[in-house]
Scaffold this motif. Structure first.
Motif, PDB file in Angstrom:
ATOM      1  N   LYS A 299       0.955  -1.275  -0.064  1.00 15.32           N
ATOM      2  CA  LYS A 299       0.328  -0.097  -0.128  1.00 15.32           C
ATOM      3  C   LYS A 299       0.768   1.108  -0.152  1.00 15.32           C
ATOM      4  CE  LYS A 299      -4.075  -1.877   2.367  1.00 15.32           C
ATOM      5  NZ  LYS A 299      -4.863  -1.794   3.537  1.00 15.32           N
ATOM      6  N   ALA A 300       0.472   2.322  -0.648  1.00 10.63           N
ATOM      7  CA  ALA A 300       1.247   3.526  -0.752  1.00 10.63           C
ATOM      8  C   ALA A 300       0.185   4.795  -0.593  1.00 10.63           C
ATOM      9  CB  ALA A 300       1.954   3.616  -2.117  1.00 10.63           C
ATOM     10  N   HIS A 301       0.723   5.683   0.104  1.00 12.14           N
ATOM     11  CA  HIS A 301       0.027   7.029   0.154  1.00 12.14           C
ATOM     12  C   HIS A 301       0.873   8.089  -0.364  1.00 12.14           C
ATOM     13  CE1 HIS A 301      -3.172   8.949   2.896  1.00 12.14           C
ATOM     14  NE2 HIS A 301      -2.933   9.758   1.881  1.00 12.14           N
ATOM     15  N   VAL A 302       0.196   8.748  -1.218  1.00 11.01           N
ATOM     16  CA  VAL A 302       0.718   9.968  -1.966  1.00 11.01           C
ATOM     17  C   VAL A 302       0.124  11.315  -1.430  1.00 11.01           C
ATOM     18  CG1 VAL A 302       1.269  11.214  -3.960  1.00 11.01           C
ATOM     19  CG2 VAL A 302       1.396   8.600  -3.971  1.00 11.01           C
ATOM     20  N   VAL A 303       0.754  12.141  -0.712  1.00 11.47           N
ATOM     21  CA  VAL A 303       0.157  13.314  -0.354  1.00 11.47           C
ATOM     22  C   VAL A 303       0.814  14.309  -0.943  1.00 11.47           C
ATOM     23  CG1 VAL A 303      -0.240  14.702   1.784  1.00 11.47           C
ATOM     24  CG2 VAL A 303      -0.283  12.247   1.862  1.00 11.47           C
ATOM     25  N   PHE A 304      -0.095  15.516  -1.522  1.00 12.40           N
ATOM     26  CA  PHE A 304       0.263  16.566  -2.091  1.00 12.40           C
ATOM     27  C   PHE A 304      -0.120  17.870  -1.504  1.00 12.40           C
ATOM     28  CE2 PHE A 304      -3.780  15.679  -4.256  1.00 12.40           C
ATOM     29  CZ  PHE A 304      -4.228  16.827  -4.403  1.00 12.40           C
ATOM     30  N   ALA A 305       0.345  18.982  -2.061  1.00 15.91           N
ATOM     31  CA  ALA A 305       0.248  20.289  -1.530  1.00 15.91           C
ATOM     32  C   ALA A 305       0.435  21.315  -2.820  1.00 15.91           C
ATOM     33  CB  ALA A 305       0.841  20.923  -0.472  1.00 15.91           C
ATOM     34  N   THR A 306      -0.512  21.861  -3.238  1.00 16.07           N
ATOM     35  CA  THR A 306      -0.451  22.407  -4.557  1.00 16.07           C
ATOM     36  C   THR A 306      -1.035  24.026  -4.855  1.00 16.07           C
ATOM     37  OG1 THR A 306      -0.445  22.040  -6.919  1.00 16.07           O
ATOM     38  CG2 THR A 306      -2.306  21.581  -5.871  1.00 16.07           C
ATOM     39  N   ILE A 307      -0.820  24.650  -5.194  1.00 18.72           N
ATOM     40  CA  ILE A 307      -1.437  26.103  -5.586  1.00 18.72           C
ATOM     41  C   ILE A 307      -1.778  26.131  -7.048  1.00 18.72           C
ATOM     42  CG2 ILE A 307      -1.073  28.649  -5.748  1.00 18.72           C
ATOM     43  CD1 ILE A 307       0.627  28.553  -3.177  1.00 18.72           C
ATOM     44  N   THR A 308      -0.654  25.818  -7.803  1.00 16.56           N
ATOM     45  CA  THR A 308      -0.664  26.136  -9.279  1.00 16.56           C
ATOM     46  C   THR A 308      -1.247  24.667 -10.085  1.00 16.56           C
ATOM     47  OG1 THR A 308       1.377  25.150  -9.772  1.00 16.56           O
ATOM     48  CG2 THR A 308       1.338  27.434  -9.252  1.00 16.56           C
ATOM     49  N   GLY A 309      -1.206  23.595  -9.290  1.00 22.17           N
ATOM     50  CA  GLY A 309      -1.898  22.326  -9.889  1.00 22.17           C
ATOM     51  C   GLY A 309      -0.692  21.417 -10.314  1.00 22.17           C
ATOM     52  N   ASN A 310       0.750  22.098 -10.476  1.00 22.40           N
ATOM     53  CA  ASN A 310       1.758  21.308 -10.877  1.00 22.40           C
ATOM     54  C   ASN A 310       2.126  20.099  -9.863  1.00 22.40           C
ATOM     55  OD1 ASN A 310       2.291  23.094 -12.952  1.00 22.40           O
ATOM     56  ND2 ASN A 310       3.849  24.222 -11.867  1.00 22.40           N
TER      57      ASN A 310
ATOM     58  N   GLN B 161      -4.382   8.797  -2.683  1.00 24.25           N
ATOM     59  CA  GLN B 161      -3.993  10.116  -3.117  1.00 24.25           C
ATOM     60  C   GLN B 161      -4.513  10.886  -2.420  1.00 24.25           C
ATOM     61  OE1 GLN B 161      -2.316  10.874  -7.068  1.00 24.25           O
ATOM     62  NE2 GLN B 161      -3.420  12.831  -6.899  1.00 24.25           N
ATOM     63  N   THR B 162      -4.189  12.026  -1.576  1.00 23.72           N
ATOM     64  CA  THR B 162      -4.949  12.920  -0.938  1.00 23.72           C
ATOM     65  C   THR B 162      -4.173  14.361  -0.853  1.00 23.72           C
ATOM     66  OG1 THR B 162      -3.734  12.310   1.428  1.00 23.72           O
ATOM     67  CG2 THR B 162      -5.979  11.369   0.730  1.00 23.72           C
ATOM     68  N   GLU B 163      -4.914  15.338  -0.584  1.00 28.86           N
ATOM     69  CA  GLU B 163      -4.602  16.678  -0.692  1.00 28.86           C
ATOM     70  C   GLU B 163      -3.887  16.788   0.946  1.00 28.86           C
ATOM     71  OE1 GLU B 163      -4.039  20.759   0.021  1.00 28.86           O
ATOM     72  OE2 GLU B 163      -5.480  19.873   0.903  1.00 28.86           O
ATOM     73  N   ILE B 164      -3.028  17.744   1.090  1.00 28.57           N
ATOM     74  CA  ILE B 164      -2.181  17.726   2.299  1.00 28.57           C
ATOM     75  C   ILE B 164      -3.309  18.378   3.506  1.00 28.57           C
ATOM     76  CG2 ILE B 164      -0.981  19.926   2.200  1.00 28.57           C
ATOM     77  CD1 ILE B 164       1.546  18.455   3.405  1.00 28.57           C
ATOM     78  N   SER B 165      -4.166  19.237   3.191  1.00 29.16           N
ATOM     79  CA  SER B 165      -5.001  19.880   4.291  1.00 29.16           C
ATOM     80  C   SER B 165      -6.022  18.772   4.723  1.00 29.16           C
ATOM     81  CB  SER B 165      -5.468  21.000   3.732  1.00 29.16           C
ATOM     82  OG  SER B 165      -6.197  20.884   2.616  1.00 29.16           O
TER      83      SER B 165
ATOM     84  N   ASP C 183       2.518   1.285   3.356  1.00 27.95           N
ATOM     85  CA  ASP C 183       3.986   0.768   3.276  1.00 27.95           C
ATOM     86  C   ASP C 183       5.033   1.689   2.645  1.00 27.95           C
ATOM     87  OD1 ASP C 183       3.163  -1.811   4.384  1.00 27.95           O
ATOM     88  OD2 ASP C 183       2.250  -1.935   2.056  1.00 27.95           O
ATOM     89  N   ILE C 184       4.526   2.414   1.677  1.00 25.33           N
ATOM     90  CA  ILE C 184       5.154   3.615   0.962  1.00 25.33           C
ATOM     91  C   ILE C 184       4.578   4.799   1.073  1.00 25.33           C
ATOM     92  CG2 ILE C 184       6.051   4.345  -1.170  1.00 25.33           C
ATOM     93  CD1 ILE C 184       6.083   1.354  -2.146  1.00 25.33           C
ATOM     94  N   CYS C 185       5.458   5.784   1.639  1.00 20.47           N
ATOM     95  CA  CYS C 185       4.793   7.143   1.853  1.00 20.47           C
ATOM     96  C   CYS C 185       5.506   8.131   1.203  1.00 20.47           C
ATOM     97  CB  CYS C 185       4.975   7.452   3.558  1.00 20.47           C
ATOM     98  SG  CYS C 185       4.694   6.172   4.609  1.00 20.47           S
ATOM     99  N   VAL C 186       4.654   9.123   0.480  1.00 25.49           N
ATOM    100  CA  VAL C 186       4.976  10.021  -0.539  1.00 25.49           C
ATOM    101  C   VAL C 186       4.717  11.324  -0.139  1.00 25.49           C
ATOM    102  CG1 VAL C 186       5.401  10.541  -2.939  1.00 25.49           C
ATOM    103  CG2 VAL C 186       5.547   8.360  -2.273  1.00 25.49           C
ATOM    104  N   VAL C 187       5.577  12.554  -0.083  1.00 25.16           N
ATOM    105  CA  VAL C 187       5.107  13.854  -0.147  1.00 25.16           C
ATOM    106  C   VAL C 187       5.454  14.467  -1.240  1.00 25.16           C
ATOM    107  CG1 VAL C 187       4.950  15.903   1.101  1.00 25.16           C
ATOM    108  CG2 VAL C 187       4.748  13.785   2.515  1.00 25.16           C
ATOM    109  N   CYS C 188       4.609  15.176  -2.020  1.00 21.65           N
ATOM    110  CA  CYS C 188       4.591  16.021  -3.255  1.00 21.65           C
ATOM    111  C   CYS C 188       4.078  17.541  -2.765  1.00 21.65           C
ATOM    112  CB  CYS C 188       3.970  15.595  -4.320  1.00 21.65           C
ATOM    113  SG  CYS C 188       4.388  14.034  -4.638  1.00 21.65           S
ATOM    114  N   ALA C 189       5.082  18.238  -2.409  1.00 22.98           N
ATOM    115  CA  ALA C 189       4.688  19.768  -1.955  1.00 22.98           C
ATOM    116  C   ALA C 189       5.513  20.925  -2.663  1.00 22.98           C
ATOM    117  CB  ALA C 189       5.330  19.739  -0.330  1.00 22.98           C
TER     118      ALA C 189
END
Length: 151
Positions: free
Chosen positions: A2-13, A34-38, A49-55
């Motif tokens: 299982k992986a969880h990808v968390v992102f924060a974005t203003i522009t969509g990039n 996949q979820t938005e950080i807030s 099992d795999i934790c990813v942040v895209c900020a």
């Protein structure tokens, strides 16, 4: 796996970055959330099992304001036997502050006892073809690292 990808974005990039990573992980057999950080609690990583942040990095080296609680809570977790990766889109216009949130999140993850699955990926603005290849390599390395530490 299982992986969880968390992102924060203003522009969509950074949502684009997260989408590319999510697709790469799914192609490698991971079940991905996949979820938005807030909208995410750092404790949600305990179920992955795999934790990813895209900020993104705001202004002169600041973390995304909507992700400050997440960032603080992340440092208090024990994510032993889990793999992490951090990627982010930024703007090289900010020179020495370019994508410093990637480094900040890597340092925060180090406090959790998680294993780094790949170097931080820093992308200038919108992901291009070379960036997509790098993000696919990122996803592949995260999966490979997970398999190495979990047999």
């Amino acid at each position: 796996m299982k992986a969880h990808v968390v992102f924060a974005t203003i522009t969509g990039n950074n949502e684009d970055v997260a989408d590319i990573v999510t697709e790469g992980l799914e192609d490698l057999g991971a079940e991905v959330t996949q979820t938005e950080i807030s909208q995410t609690d750092a404790q949600d990583f305990e179920d992955a099992d795999i934790c990813v942040v895209c900020a993104y990095t705001y202004n002169e080296g600041h973390l995304p304001e909507e992700g400050l609680d997440f960032f603080d809570d992340l440092g208090d977790l024990d994510l032993s036997n889990k793999v992490f990766g951090v990627a982010g889109s930024g703007d090289i216009f900010y020179e020495e502050f370019f994508n410093t949130s990637v480094d900040d999140f890597i340092n925060q993850f180090k406090k959790t006892n998680a294993t780094k699955g790949f170097e931080g990926v820093k992308i200038n603005l919108e992901p291009d073809e070379d960036d997509i290849e790098k993000l696919d390599e990122f996803a592949s390395s995260l999966v490979d690292t997970y398999k190495k530490i979990n047999g």
